[in-house]
Design a protein around this motif. Structure first.
Motif, PDB file in Angstrom:
ATOM      1  N   VAL A  52       0.851  -1.197   0.000  1.00 33.81           N
ATOM      2  CA  VAL A  52       0.000   0.000   0.000  1.00 33.81           C
ATOM      3  C   VAL A  52       0.882   1.241   0.000  1.00 33.81           C
ATOM      4  N   ILE A  53       0.583   2.168  -0.889  1.00 35.75           N
ATOM      5  CA  ILE A  53       1.207   3.495  -0.880  1.00 35.75           C
ATOM      6  C   ILE A  53       0.105   4.501  -0.567  1.00 35.75           C
ATOM      7  N   ILE A  54       0.353   5.368   0.388  1.00 37.51           N
ATOM      8  CA  ILE A  54      -0.644   6.338   0.857  1.00 37.51           C
ATOM      9  C   ILE A  54      -0.235   7.747   0.442  1.00 37.51           C
ATOM     10  N   LEU A  55      -1.174   8.455  -0.173  1.00 37.52           N
ATOM     11  CA  LEU A  55      -1.043   9.900  -0.406  1.00 37.52           C
ATOM     12  C   LEU A  55      -2.284  10.558   0.170  1.00 37.52           C
ATOM     13  N   TYR A  69       4.656   6.451 -12.092  1.00 38.58           N
ATOM     14  CA  TYR A  69       5.891   6.005 -11.432  1.00 38.58           C
ATOM     15  C   TYR A  69       5.611   5.093 -10.238  1.00 38.58           C
ATOM     16  N   LEU A  70       4.499   5.331  -9.551  1.00 42.36           N
ATOM     17  CA  LEU A  70       4.207   4.556  -8.347  1.00 42.36           C
ATOM     18  C   LEU A  70       4.080   3.065  -8.628  1.00 42.36           C
ATOM     19  N   LYS A  71       3.739   2.700  -9.870  1.00 38.94           N
ATOM     20  CA  LYS A  71       3.679   1.275 -10.227  1.00 38.94           C
ATOM     21  C   LYS A  71       4.992   0.569  -9.920  1.00 38.94           C
ATOM     22  N   ARG A 106       0.697  -7.342  -5.490  1.00 38.11           N
ATOM     23  CA  ARG A 106      -0.688  -7.165  -5.033  1.00 38.11           C
ATOM     24  C   ARG A 106      -0.972  -5.715  -4.615  1.00 38.11           C
ATOM     25  N   GLY A 107      -0.020  -4.819  -4.888  1.00 40.58           N
ATOM     26  CA  GLY A 107      -0.071  -3.478  -4.322  1.00 40.58           C
ATOM     27  C   GLY A 107      -1.164  -2.581  -4.893  1.00 40.58           C
ATOM     28  N   GLN A 108      -1.601  -1.630  -4.050  1.00 43.24           N
ATOM     29  CA  GLN A 108      -2.567  -0.610  -4.430  1.00 43.24           C
ATOM     30  C   GLN A 108      -2.129   0.738  -3.843  1.00 43.24           C
ATOM     31  N   MET A 138     -12.497  13.057  -1.428  1.00 43.32           N
ATOM     32  CA  MET A 138     -12.577  11.770  -2.118  1.00 43.32           C
ATOM     33  C   MET A 138     -11.537  10.813  -1.546  1.00 43.32           C
ATOM     34  N   TYR A 139     -11.941   9.571  -1.367  1.00 46.71           N
ATOM     35  CA  TYR A 139     -11.014   8.485  -1.057  1.00 46.71           C
ATOM     36  C   TYR A 139     -11.002   7.534  -2.246  1.00 46.71           C
ATOM     37  N   TYR A 140      -9.815   7.080  -2.641  1.00 46.84           N
ATOM     38  CA  TYR A 140      -9.667   6.108  -3.722  1.00 46.84           C
ATOM     39  C   TYR A 140      -8.651   5.048  -3.342  1.00 46.84           C
ATOM     40  N   LEU A 141      -8.859   3.841  -3.844  1.00 42.68           N
ATOM     41  CA  LEU A 141      -7.814   2.828  -3.952  1.00 42.68           C
ATOM     42  C   LEU A 141      -7.721   2.438  -5.411  1.00 42.68           C
ATOM     43  N   ILE A 142      -6.494   2.432  -5.943  1.00 42.90           N
ATOM     44  CA  ILE A 142      -6.288   2.064  -7.351  1.00 42.90           C
ATOM     45  C   ILE A 142      -5.193   1.012  -7.436  1.00 42.90           C
ATOM     46  N   LYS A 143      -5.287   0.166  -8.458  1.00 41.26           N
ATOM     47  CA  LYS A 143      -4.240  -0.845  -8.661  1.00 41.26           C
ATOM     48  C   LYS A 143      -3.923  -0.938 -10.150  1.00 41.26           C
TER      49      LYS A 143
END
Length: 266
Positions: free
Chosen positions: A109-112, A128-130, A136-138, A258-263
């Motif tokens: 998990v990366i948090i911004l 770049y965060l990829k 399994r990261g998001q 807004m809250y998001y989780l993306i993968k």
């Protein structure tokens, strides 16, 4: 009106912890219910309050911030976790070669949190965060959409009138700058607010960047009243009305967070 937490690091930290424990962590835990051993990085970690509930649950965390003085504050609050190897605190740019070499494909998990709206070239960053995500990261994002009443962060103004005036950040640039100057705002405050005119991000623009950079949205949450407003304005958090979520662009004006989780797309 500058709020007390702007100058009180201890209060700011405690509010970050409470907000993360009650809102950010439960949102992320819907995708990652087992937090023990989860590898988590926060970009723009500040005092470290957002990471604290993850550390309490046994996650392995890295906090990164460009400002060494904020990293030192985080060490003051979270030194015990650093000493036992559960937390690394780093004052560095995530684009640095040595950072990339150490943490490539390292994080689940990366948090911004309240960060993306301050960052130039958002396409570049999100793409770049990829390279820092595990298989399994998001990535979690929490931000105020640009067109909402205080999307320009005008609450940092020292003028009580300007700090509460909605939508003034949507004025044409010269008028907005002139209004800030006539109200006696400092050059530093004016510079910060004008930079947000360039980097502030709407719901639609964020989702276009996500699609363009090769991600899927796994979760999203709209807030009519941002959870952080509990501390800033003594308002209770409230999710956005279901019908409002469905009206593109218009929802920007009435959704305060807004809250998001993306993968990454497979």
């Amino acid at each position: 009106m500058a709020l007390k937490q702007h100058s009180d690091a201890n209060l700011r930290y405690q509010q970050q912890v409470d907000n993360s424990r009650n809102y950010v962590l439960p949102f992320i835990a819907q995708e990652f219910p087992d937090l023990k051993g989860l590898r988590v990085m926060e970009i723009g970690c500040g005092e470290g309050g957002v990471l604290t509930p993850f550390l309490e649950q046994g996650s392995l965390c890295v906090g990164v911030d460009l400002w060494p003085e904020r990293i030192e504050l985080a060490r003051g609050f979270l030194g015990d976790y650093v000493d036992r190897g559960q937390l690394q605190l780093i004052a560095k740019n995530i684009y640095d070669v040595d950072f990339f070499g150490e943490f490539r494909h390292a994080f689940d998990v990366i948090i911004l949190k309240d960060a993306i709206e301050h960052i130039p070239d958002q396409d570049k960053l999100i793409a770049y965060l990829k390279e820092l995500l595990s298989p399994r990261g998001q990535v979690y994002f929490g931000f105020p959409p640009w067109y909402m009443p205080h999307g320009g962060h005008q609450q940092i103004c020292h003028s009580k009138v300007l700090s509460f005036l909605p939508y003034i950040h949507l004025l044409p640039r010269p008028l907005y700058r002139g209004l800030l100057k006539s109200a006696g705002e400092s050059e530093g405050t004016i510079k910060e607010l004008m930079e947000l005119v360039d980097t502030g991000i709407s719901i639609e623009r964020f989702e276009k960047i996500v699609e363009r950079t090769g991600y899927d949205i796994t979760r999203r949450k709209y807030y009519l009243i941002n959870p952080i407003y509990k501390y800033k304005f003594n308002l209770q958090p409230r999710e956005q009305f279901g019908w409002m979520k469905k009206i593109p662009f218009v929802r920007n004006f009435f959704t305060t967070c807004m809250y998001y989780l993306i993968k990454p797309k497979v």
